[in-house]
Every structure is written in C-alpha cells, then in structure tokens.
Design a protein around this motif. Structure first.
Motif, PDB file in Angstrom:
ATOM      1  N   GLY B  90      -3.644  95.390  49.823  1.00 50.02           N
ATOM      2  CA  GLY B  90      -2.947  95.851  48.635  1.00 50.02           C
ATOM      3  C   GLY B  90      -2.328  94.690  47.890  1.00 50.02           C
ATOM      4  N   VAL B  91      -2.185  94.882  46.583  1.00 51.83           N
ATOM      5  CA  VAL B  91      -1.563  93.851  45.775  1.00 51.83           C
ATOM      6  C   VAL B  91      -0.680  94.548  44.745  1.00 51.83           C
ATOM      7  N   ASP B  92       0.458  93.958  44.480  1.00 46.33           N
ATOM      8  CA  ASP B  92       1.377  94.544  43.494  1.00 46.33           C
ATOM      9  C   ASP B  92       2.320  93.459  42.994  1.00 46.33           C
ATOM     10  N   ILE B  93       3.068  93.808  41.970  1.00 46.75           N
ATOM     11  CA  ILE B  93       4.038  92.859  41.436  1.00 46.75           C
ATOM     12  C   ILE B  93       5.431  93.379  41.764  1.00 46.75           C
ATOM     13  N   ALA B  94       6.280  92.535  42.309  1.00 48.19           N
ATOM     14  CA  ALA B  94       7.633  92.928  42.654  1.00 48.19           C
ATOM     15  C   ALA B  94       8.616  92.090  41.845  1.00 48.19           C
ATOM     16  N   LEU B  95       9.705  92.705  41.475  1.00 49.40           N
ATOM     17  CA  LEU B  95      10.803  92.044  40.752  1.00 49.40           C
ATOM     18  C   LEU B  95      10.342  91.407  39.439  1.00 49.40           C
ATOM     19  N   GLY B  96       9.141  91.745  39.014  1.00 46.66           N
ATOM     20  CA  GLY B  96       8.636  91.190  37.766  1.00 46.66           C
ATOM     21  C   GLY B  96       8.281  89.725  37.827  1.00 46.66           C
ATOM     22  N   LYS B  97       8.372  89.113  38.993  1.00 43.12           N
ATOM     23  CA  LYS B  97       8.058  87.692  39.074  1.00 43.12           C
ATOM     24  C   LYS B  97       7.260  87.297  40.302  1.00 43.12           C
ATOM     25  N   TYR B  98       7.117  88.222  41.258  1.00 42.12           N
ATOM     26  CA  TYR B  98       6.364  87.895  42.455  1.00 42.12           C
ATOM     27  C   TYR B  98       5.133  88.781  42.553  1.00 42.12           C
ATOM     28  N   VAL B  99       4.046  88.164  42.994  1.00 35.92           N
ATOM     29  CA  VAL B  99       2.856  88.937  43.332  1.00 35.92           C
ATOM     30  C   VAL B  99       2.901  89.146  44.834  1.00 35.92           C
ATOM     31  N   ILE B 100       2.882  90.408  45.253  1.00 30.85           N
ATOM     32  CA  ILE B 100       2.962  90.705  46.683  1.00 30.85           C
ATOM     33  C   ILE B 100       1.571  91.086  47.165  1.00 30.85           C
ATOM     34  N   THR B 101       1.112  90.448  48.215  1.00 36.47           N
ATOM     35  CA  THR B 101      -0.173  90.851  48.795  1.00 36.47           C
ATOM     36  C   THR B 101       0.034  91.228  50.241  1.00 36.47           C
ATOM     37  N   LEU B 102      -0.663  92.286  50.639  1.00 35.30           N
ATOM     38  CA  LEU B 102      -0.646  92.709  52.029  1.00 35.30           C
ATOM     39  C   LEU B 102      -2.062  92.515  52.547  1.00 35.30           C
ATOM     40  N   SER B 103      -2.198  91.839  53.681  1.00 34.42           N
ATOM     41  CA  SER B 103      -3.546  91.580  54.176  1.00 34.42           C
ATOM     42  C   SER B 103      -3.586  91.676  55.689  1.00 34.42           C
ATOM     43  N   SER B 104      -4.777  91.538  56.231  1.00 39.45           N
ATOM     44  CA  SER B 104      -5.029  91.616  57.678  1.00 39.45           C
ATOM     45  C   SER B 104      -4.477  92.909  58.270  1.00 39.45           C
ATOM     46  N   GLU B 105      -4.927  94.032  57.758  1.00 36.18           N
ATOM     47  CA  GLU B 105      -4.521  95.358  58.232  1.00 36.18           C
ATOM     48  C   GLU B 105      -3.011  95.501  58.279  1.00 36.18           C
ATOM     49  N   GLY B 106      -2.379  95.019  57.270  1.00 38.60           N
ATOM     50  CA  GLY B 106      -0.943  95.214  57.162  1.00 38.60           C
ATOM     51  C   GLY B 106      -0.112  94.289  58.010  1.00 38.60           C
ATOM     52  N   SER B 107      -0.646  93.164  58.437  1.00 36.27           N
ATOM     53  CA  SER B 107       0.178  92.293  59.262  1.00 36.27           C
ATOM     54  C   SER B 107       0.631  91.027  58.527  1.00 36.27           C
ATOM     55  N   ASN B 108       0.069  90.745  57.377  1.00 37.04           N
ATOM     56  CA  ASN B 108       0.526  89.583  56.613  1.00 37.04           C
ATOM     57  C   ASN B 108       1.008  90.038  55.249  1.00 37.04           C
TER      58      ASN B 108
END
Lengths: 180, 984
Positions: B90-108
């Motif tokens: 998954g990928v999303d933007i948080a706080l309007g300044k960070y790109v958040i990525t979730l990878s490796s089946e939710g462990s990173n």
C-alpha cells in the motif's frame, strides 16, 4: 674546353681540327658509336703488353677475392648487432633481422654484376663467386636463425593450427528446463 | 600467413596489456550508451495536487518501485526500487508531506519525504504469520494533530506515529483461524473497528480505542453459509461480503458494535446468476460485483437493502470513488469501443449525472484498460475538471486530460523477459547519405574544433559545440544498416506480451506490437509470451526477404495450455502470421539448419514427450529427415534431480496424422542423489556463438586443443539444506557440486565439488570455459571459479609437417560418441561483490579477447577481462608467460572502478545482460535490462580495427598538406641550388 680556351686566347674566331683522334681514346669527348670497338687496333700491340695483362689479371683476381670475402665482415657485424638486439620482438630487432635477410638476398641477386668488373677470360672467377655465395648464404642463415629465435618462423605446430576453426559436430541437441 | 597473424596478435597483445581497464572520459558519456528509467506496471496511485506547487502523482508498481511522477510531463521526480522480495502492499500520503509505503506483507513501513524522496523514517513491524496487509492512513487535513497510521500485517495491528514512525501500540490478532478483513476508522472518531472472519464463518468486530489500543468491545455473530473472503467496505460501518457459494451478498453492518447481517441473493438482483466476484474499487455506498461477464453496481441502502443501479460490460475499468465538491462522490469508468476509449466520470449518488464524457483515439497496440485513477481540479469557471491516469494492458501509463493524452510512459519495458537483436534494412539507392552529412566546410570546421579540443586549446564554448556536434554526428540514429554494424534493433519481449523494437543509437522505440491486441480473434484467450527466437535472418541468397522473429506464447498460465506461435516482421513490426499450434509448449529448440528462405528450423516439445517441427513445410521436413538420427534433446527436472536425454524415434503417425510430429525415446538419465544434491542451475553455450580457433597456444609454443562443443551442459547442484538463503547452513552441511555433462550421450565429462559452499550460482559458458560465482561459507566470501576444458585426444597432432601438408583430422566432424579424453584446468578466486547476472562479450569472428560482464548487486555492470579468470595464472609467471599476458595470481579478482561500463548509472532491478556482435570484429553490443534499460557498445581489446570517433582527421589532413608543401618547396629550392651550382 681547353682547346676552345686556347683558341679564344689567340684571338681566332673559329677553327676546325682535322687531325684524326680516333687512336687517342684518352682525349675524346664524344662517345663511341654503339657497336664500335676500339680494341681491334690494340690487339696487335707489342709483345710486352702481355706481361702487363698478366699483372692486370692477377690484380683482378686479387680484387675478386677481396670482394668475395667482403660479406664476412658484414656477417660479423650482423652477428654483433643481432646479439645486441636481443630475443624479443620489437622494432629494432625486427629491423635488424630483416636487413640481415635482405642484404644477402640482394647480394645473391646481383652476384653477376658485382663480379663483372673482374670478368676476364684469364681470371678464374668461380671460386671467389662460390665463396661469396657461401658467405652470403651464411648471412641468410644467420638472419633466418635470428628470425627463428624471435619466434617468427612457423616451425611449431601452433603456427599451423592457430587459426584452425573448431570442427563441426555431428550431433545436435537442445532442451533444458521446461517453460513455466 | 600464420606468421602475419602471430605478429598481429602479438601487436594486439601489446596494445591490450598496455591498458588494463576499459574506461571513458566524462565527455564521452552518452555518445555510445543510453539509459532509460522506468517504474513498471502501476498498482496504486495517489495524487498530490492540493498545493500550488508542482503537481505530482505518487505511484507504486508491480516492480516494487515507489515513484513520484510529474503530472504535467510524466517525468520521474524521484524513484526508489525496493528489493524483489519487498512487495509494496500500500502507498499513501500522510501529513501532506510524507509518502507512506507498506511492504513485505505488512512488515516494513517507510516514510519518504514528498518533494525529494528522501527516506524520513523506517519501521520494521513485528509479524507472526502470513496474512493480508492493510494500510490505513487517516485522511485528516489538520496537520497539527497526529493521528496514527494504522497498519495491519502479519497478524498484528499496529498504530504508528506518522511523524517519526514510532509504534504507539500494537494489538495481537494472531488467534487461530482468525482473519482480519478490514480496519475502519470513522473520521473524527476515536474508535477503530477491526472486522475479521473466524474460520470463515463467524464475523467478529473488535472496537479498539485509537489512543491506547485497548479493546473496548467485541462482538461476533455466526453466519451459517460461510464467507468466501471477498469483501468490500461501502461505508465506515458497513461492509458487503460474499458467501462461500458466491451466490449471496451479505451486508454486514456493525454500527455501535452490534452486528447485523442482511442477505440478498444475487439471483434476485440479476436474472442470469452465476459465480459472483466482488471487484476491488472502493465506492461509497455502492459495491461493484462481477457476474456472468457483466459488472453490476449495487447500491447499499440505509438498512442494508441492495438495489442494482447499473450494469456494464466486464471490460470496463473503474476507479475508486473520489470526493468532489458539495459532499458529492464521483468515480470514473473507462471502456473501449473499437479504437476509441470512452472515459466517463459519474456521481456515485446519481449514475445518470455524467460529469465528464470524453473519447480518445487509442493505439490498438496498447490493449485494454486495466486500471483507472482519477483526480479532480477546479477549472477557471469554478466547475470540476478531471484528469485520469490509466494503466493499459501493455503496462503503459497514460494521463488523460481534456480529451487528449497528455503524456504516456511505456512501462512495459520495465519487465522485459526475453531479448534478441535484429539487423536494420540495407540503405536503398534513393536515400542519399550526402544529405545527412554536412558540407565540406562544416566538416572541416568540425574537425578544426575537435583538433582544438585535442590540443587543449578549446574554450568552454568550443567544448559545448564539440559535445553538441558529437551528439548529432555520424547519423547514429538512422534507420538503416551501417558499415560497422553499430546500428541494430533490439527486440524485447515484455511480461505483458508486447514486443518492442529499440534502436541501438538512441534507444527510441521503432515499433511495438501487442501479441493479443483486441483486434485479433478470441481463439486464444489471453496469450502470454514466453520466449523469442530469430526465425529468419536473411543473408546471401535470400537478401530480399525481411528478417523475422518468432514469439512463442501460451494461451494461459498452465504448462499444458496450447501454445501460440507468432511471426513478426522485424522491419515493419507487423505480424506476418500467427497460429494456434494445438499442442502445449514445454521447450523450444532452434536447430542449426535453415531452409532455402533462411527460415531456421525449430523443434517444439510438448508435455507428451513429442516434438513438433516448424516451419511446417516439406522442405523443412526433408532437411530434418536427413539429420533425423543426429538430433537429440534433453530435459532437466529440477524437482526430481534428474536429467534425461532423448533421441528422435519415429513420426508419431500412429496417434495423429501430423507428419511434422515425432516421438522420442529416452537414451540416458543422470540421477542426482536427492538427499545430497539439488539442481539449482544449468547452462549451455549460446548456440550462435562464434569460436575463432580450436587451438590454445601457450607461451612455450605448447599446444592445447579446446574442447569446443555445443552439446555441453553445465549443471550446479547444492545440498538440499544449502538451497536456502546464504548463511542459513553451516559450512559442514553444505556442498556445491558442478558437472559438465555431454547432452548427447549423458556422459559426465567433469565433476568438481566445493565443500562448504553455497548457491545461488551464476554462471557463464563460452567457448571451452565456464566461469561461475557462488558463496564460500568457510571464507565468508563470494568466489569465482573458472573451468577450462581441453581435448586430450587431439593433443598428439603436433607434427609440423603433417600440419603443413594438411594431413590431420582436426577439421573432420566430431561425434560425441567418440568418447574424447578431456583435460580440465580450474582455478578459484575471491570476489568482493554479490552478483545478479553474468554475461560474456561476443564478437563477429570470435578473435577479440573476451570480457566477463558482471551485473553486481549495486545494479551496475562490471567488465572483467577473461585474463583475470585464467587457470594458467601463477604466482610468479615467467617472462614468456608475462609476455603472453598472464597476470600474476592474486587471491581475489580486482574491481577497477573505471571498468564499470555503466559508469555512474544504475540499471535498477538488473535481471539480464545480452551481448550481440557488431560487424566490426572489435566491437560488441551490450544491452542490460531490469526495471531500467541500458545499452552500450564495448570493445574489449580497444577498437584496434578502426579509428576512434575522436580521431582528428583534420590533424592528419593538415600534416599531409604540410608535408606535400614542404616536399615541393624543398624540391624547388634544391633545383635552384643545383642550377646555380652548374652555372658556377
């Protein structure tokens, strides 16, 4: 020219010299016509010229021997140069070797020309010629030997197979992992 | 002749030993090489267009790339390629300044700075089991308040602070049989709902306090029919799930913790019923269900009542819903109609209100639309405008806005699976070369500039002019064949089943072709390309034919699915013909025979052990019949540890009337003991490799005859325990064994065992040598080993006179059945880097010395002279050996920074390196592919057969002119002097 000057000196405008100069070869300006031989009048010269001729023949033989032995000096020098050049292939050693090969070859080609001045039916030129030939062949051999020590002679099996393409194969195969 | 070659070779040797490494100057970068950056097929896209600054879109892709793209031009602002195992969930933007990525089946979980892509923080989350991974970033515009990011993965729910990545709390959901399906947080609420299924039959809802992570309440309810696992959330307190039979839609509402089910039969919604499928798009108060090749939109009413509002063809792609002004929610649908693409943006509440309707002419070779992402913007007249980012079947990414394609990216090239090269057409008489070249004055001017550059007299402007001239120079981008063979086409097959032809001059796409373009018949559902072969390479007598390539595909992912052959004209990029061959494709074997039109014969093996001959012509058949006894094939069964050899038996006329089908019989098997050896890698020589000579001459004039055979198979096995990750076993437990096996007779020519070593093995096989790379557990280092194999039975051929007179059998055809005695030499060296792939340079005649091209873990390519991996290296080589170019033995192979052929670039996600000879003997084409593409030309022994491009012709010309002038002047002077001498 000398005559012209003398003539000018005395104030004459021109002169024709009718004296026959054909018997005085040393003073001629004009070349003999082709085919004309001046030797015939000299043949029936006096008997004392025979001695002179013998001396000349001896001298020619002596000279011919000198010429015949001259490659020896050359050979020694070549040998020294080759020793100096070393056994690795580079510009100097290749140059020396090729000149060592070229000199005897060119000398062998022009062996007739070299001994022409000494040509005389009284002079036996065969031996000097043979010695000359032998020495030059020696030089050639030295050159070839040098070429060989440089490794530039195809004397090894490797020289004959180095560009031999691999043989064709009778069988053909293919395969491997199955596609997945 | 031989002497001349020797002198020449010695000269070469001097040249090559003078400069050990290949390198280039800074201003030569980009002259011969090009580099293209890709990201892969987009999975998620998040737009970032709020601020007035640069508008961008953040994407994550199937190649595990997270990238920020310029929305105006489609260029990459920044990009990060995560490892091959680090799949982005998954990928999303948080706080309007960070790109958040979730990878490796939710462990990173990682946060990247939005403007420049720098990593801000990274958190490794604890995971106990495989499970769905869910990322939920609060869409709160109030930046000052730190709402935590909710991450579910590996059985745990984590709340992570968006500011620094600190785990605020975690909750264990690893109970047996419990599968978390949704994590929902109503906006502004402090309660998080976690919905999951227990044993697929009981719906459980946990209410969790978002501050502390404490479970506030827990409710569960058994659903007798069981759930299929497909679920779609329609609002913050309602989800729609599908029962196990896929015939009932269940609305689960859990408002205030009370669970209630509402069942609706699909048969009640649509007449024709069938297996239903819930589609992924997130639509508020609505769910999209696929039934019977139709997509139906079902509105979920306030009490969980379902109602069909629209139905579309299943080839329609849909976007997630997007809030537009005035509490309205819109979504986009895209569908095809002929060559047109129709984009519609509708309101979710009222499907009849079409906010936007656009139709765009679309290239047939892009296939169908796979994904749509929309974004809105406010036009100057205060109305809503929409831009749509669409992902096509060929993985390309396009931005549509105002009825036009703003930009497009050929992302299919990020997943190249097979590559071959092809020649360009010969220059025709009509095309004049002179038009491309400049006038003589320009030409001279250019050379004067270059001369200034060489003599270090050039001003900065001149240098710039030289650079520009070089880029434009020599017509390197022309679409015709050149004398040196530098211009070629690289034909690449991608995972999406699209064929691309790239020009070696600048890497542009000359043509592209989708194998399953929609215009074709539906006989073969969704063919996927497997591999690529050179079908027809015309030369000599078939010069007027266009060359063509063969694409072998399969109508499905199953190995027994029927195959598909497609023949593509290389010059035009048009498919000449394609055929469903009616049998499966397990292996393809190009034969070394061609017919009168230079079509190469191919054998295709199917799952029944039959082989089929192509092309299906009587001429091909007669050629094949002639060589019938000499054709063999082998199979490698890695799971069983068996290699089998087969020979052709007879025509399979008994079973089918197909005269191009042949049965095979098993000749031999090599069985590896399954308890101690497991096949991890096999390799053969490239079939089109040219070997110049069979003799290897040592410094002391000693001769060795290379064992050059195409029928040699390199096999590497490791102990089953050591097949895992490096370091997972002790040195005593692991051993690596390599074999050289003759594939005609099954004879093992050489076996070499490395105790305490482990894979993965990367190998390269060329001429009579194999070089392979593995890990040495005892030394904790990577190692390279070289094995050279020589033919001992030919070693007697050393008599010069026999060779001079040609009385030898060295060129007679050889058979594998002659049981040649072989001699092998090998040596090992340490190597400091981990390796992804290895290739070797190949040249037209095979005279030029070879270089290994090592794709390193840093995604760069290192060129290493074969001289470094020569088993004849010793600690103190003799003078003669040194002259021959033998390098003193060292324990490790040097990594010379200048010999990275990729210089400062990285070929991200490097997967393969392909080399192809140019016409000029000294030069080879190198093409590397991964997520990025890289191409360059290499001259392993320098360009000894041509002048370099910077050669100063002007200097040469000026020198010649000056010399001629000097000769003339001195001649005149000497004449004068002689005359005056004569008058004296």
């Amino acid at each position: 020219m000398d005559k012209g000057k003398a003539v000018m000196g005395t104030g004459r405008r021109w002169a024709v010299d009718f004296s026959d100069q054909s018997t005085v070869p040393s003073s001629r300006d004009i070349l003999d016509p082709p085919g004309f031989s001046r030797a015939s009048p000299e043949q029936d010269d006096s008997a004392n010229s025979r001695q002179k001729k013998d001396a000349e023949a001896n001298w020619k033989l002596q000279k011919a021997w000198e010429v015949a032995q001259s490659p020896f000096k050359n050979l020694m020098m070549m040998g020294f140069m080759m020793w100096m050049a070393g056994n690795t292939v580079h510009l100097f050693s290749i140059g020396i070797t090729f000149s060592a090969l070229w000199q005897p070859l060119s000398a062998l080609q022009s062996v007739g020309k070299i001994f022409e001045p000494f040509k005389d039916n009284k002079v036996e030129l065969l031996m000097p010629k043979l010695v000359f030939l032998a020495l030059n062949l020696g030089g050639l051999a030295l050159g070839i030997w040098k070429l060989n020590t440089l490794g530039l002679l195809p004397t090894h099996a490797s020289d004959w197979v180095s560009s031999l393409a691999p043989p064709q194969e009778v069988e053909h195969s293919g395969g491997g992992f199955a596609f997945h | 002749m031989a002497m001349a070659i020797r002198v020449y070779l010695l000269f070469l040797l001097f040249l090559s030993s003078a400069i050990l490494s290949f390198s280039l100057y800074e201003d030569q970068v980009g002259l011969m090489d090009w580099h293209q950056r890709y990201i892969g097929k987009v999975k998620h896209a998040v737009f970032h267009t709020q601020k007035t600054g640069r508008k961008r879109v953040i994407v994550s892709t199937e190649e595990n790339v997270v990238a920020s793209l310029d929305l105006r031009l489609g260029e990459i602002f920044w990009r990060h390629v995560l490892g091959t195992k680090d799949v982005i969930d998954g990928v999303d933007i948080a706080l309007g300044k960070y790109v958040i990525t979730l990878s490796s089946e939710g462990s990173n979980l990682r946060a990247w700075n939005l403007p420049d892509g720098q990593m801000v923080w990274e958190t490794s989350l604890h995971s106990a089991q495989h499970s769905k991974s869910l990322l939920s970033v609060p869409t709160n515009l109030k930046v000052d308040k730190d709402y935590p990011i909710l991450v579910f993965g590996g059985g745990y729910l984590h709340a992570v602070s968006a500011v620094d990545g600190e785990v605020l709390w975690k909750k264990d959901f690893t109970a047996e049989g419990f599968e978390v399906q949704r994590v929902l947080q109503p906006p502004g609420s402090s309660i998080i709902y976690v919905l999951g299924f227990l044993d697929s039959s009981e719906a459980v809802v946990y209410q969790i306090d978002s501050k502390s992570g404490e479970v506030v309440a827990q409710k569960s309810m058994v659903f007798p029919g069981g759930f299929s696992g497909e679920i779609s959330s329609v609002s913050t307190d309602k989800v729609v799930a599908l029962d196990a039979m896929r015939s009932i839609l269940v609305t689960i509402s859990f408002l205030d913790g009370d669970i209630s089910f509402q069942k609706t039969h699909i048969a009640d919604l649509v007449e024709e019923s069938g297996k239903a499928e819930i589609l992924s798009p997130l639509l508020s108060d609505m769910v999209a269900v696929k039934v019977n090749k139709r997509t139906i939109f079902v509105r979920v009413g306030g009490e969980g009542k379902l109602e069909v509002v629209d139905s579309l063809s299943d080839e329609t792609a849909m976007s997630d819903s997007l809030p537009v002004a005035d509490d309205q929610v819109a979504f986009a649908t895209v569908h095809h109609e002929g060559s047109k693409l129709h984009l519609m943006v509708k309101l979710v509440d009222d499907l009849d209100t079409v906010l936007l309707r656009e139709s765009i002419q679309m290239d047939q070779n892009r296939g169908r639309v796979h994904k749509v992402f929309i974004n809105n913007y406010i036009k100057t007249d205060r109305s809503n405008g929409f831009r749509a980012l669409i992902v096509m079947e060929d993985h390309s990414l396009l931005l549509l806005q105002q009825g036009a394609i703003v930009w497009s990216r050929e992302e299919g090239l990020a997943s190249v699976t097979d590559v071959t090269t092809a020649e360009l057409p010969v220059e025709k008489d009509g095309v004049s070369v002179a038009k491309v070249e400049h006038t003589l004055l320009d030409w001279l001017k250019g050379h004067v500039l270059k001369l200034k550059g060489t003599l270090l007299l050039a001003t900065p402007e001149d240098v710039a002019a030289i650079q520009e001239m070089r880029f434009k120079s020599s017509g390197k981008n022309k679409l015709t064949r050149d004398h040196n063979g530098f211009r070629k086409l690289i034909i690449a097959l991608t995972k999406a089943g699209k064929l691309f032809a790239l020009h070696t001059g600048d890497g542009r796409i000359v043509w592209s072709m989708l194998l399953n373009s929609p215009s074709k018949s539906e006989a073969c559902g969704r063919p996927n390309g497997i591999s690529l072969y050179q079908w027809q390479v015309p030369h000599h007598h078939a010069m007027d034919e266009n060359p063509s390539v063969l694409v072998v595909g399969r109508c499905g992912s199953d190995s027994s699915a029927p195959g598909l052959l497609s023949f593509v004209d290389v010059y035009t990029g048009k498919e000449i013909s394609s055929s469903d061959i009616g049998h499966s494709v397990v292996q393809v074997m190009p034969l070394p025979f061609t017919d009168s039109t230079e079509q190469r014969l191919h054998l295709i093996a199917d799952t029944h052990g039959h082989v089929h001959l192509y092309p299906k012509t009587s001429e091909a058949l007669s050629i094949f019949q002639r060589e019938f006894q000499n054709v063999y094939w082998y199979t490698v069964e890695a799971d069983n540890g068996i290699i089998r050899g087969h020979a052709m038996k007879s025509s399979c006329s008994g079973e089918t009337a197909d005269e191009y089908c042949f049965t095979t019989r098993e000749l031999w098997t090599v069985v590896f003991p399954s308890e101690s050896e497991k096949i991890i890698s096999t390799l053969t020589r490239k079939p089109n490799e040219v070997v110049h000579t069979q003799a290897k001459v040592n410094s002391d004039q000693d001769l060795l005859y290379k064992y050059v055979s195409r029928n040699l198979l390199f096999v590497a096995t490791v102990s089953p325990k050591g097949a895992g990750e490096i370091g997972s076993v002790t040195p005593e437990e692991s051993a690596l064994v390599v074999y050289l096996i003759d594939t005609i007779t099954g004879r093992i020519l050489h076996r070499l065992s490395h105790q305490g070593c482990q894979g993965p093995v990367h190998a390269v096989f060329s001429e009579n040598w194999v070089v392979y790379h593995y890990f040495n557990l005892r030394a904790h280092k990577y190692e390279f080993t070289v094995v050279e194999i020589y033919d001992q039975s030919r070693a007697e051929n050393k008599n010069v006179w026999k060779l001079v007179l040609g009385k030898h059998n060295l060129t007679a055809p050889i058979s594998s059945y002659s049981r040649t005695e072989v001699l092998t030499k090998s040596q090992s060296y340490f190597f400091a880097q981990s390796v992804k792939t290895i290739a070797v340079t190949s040249t037209a005649k095979g005279i030029t010395s070879k270089q290994l091209l090592i794709g390193t873990i840093g995604d760069q390519i290192l060129a290493l002279d074969k001289r470094f991996v020569d088993p004849r290296r010793t600690l103190n080589p003799s003078q003669a050996e040194k002259e021959e170019g033998i390098i003193p033995l060292t324990d490790s192979l040097p990594i010379i920074p200048q010999s990275y052929i990729t210089h400062s670039l990285r070929v991200e996600g490097l997967r393969g390196i392909i080399t192809a000879p140019a016409k000029l003997e000294s030069t080879t084409h190198v093409f590397a592919y991964g997520v990025d593409l890289f191409y360059t030309r290499l001259a392993p022994s320098k360009t000894y057969d041509s002048l370099t491009e910077d050669f100063s012709y002007a200097l040469l010309l000026i020198t010649i002119v000056a010399l001629v002038a000097a000769i003339y002047i001195t001649w005149v002077l000497s004449e004068k002097k002689e005359l005056s001498e004569k008058w004296r």
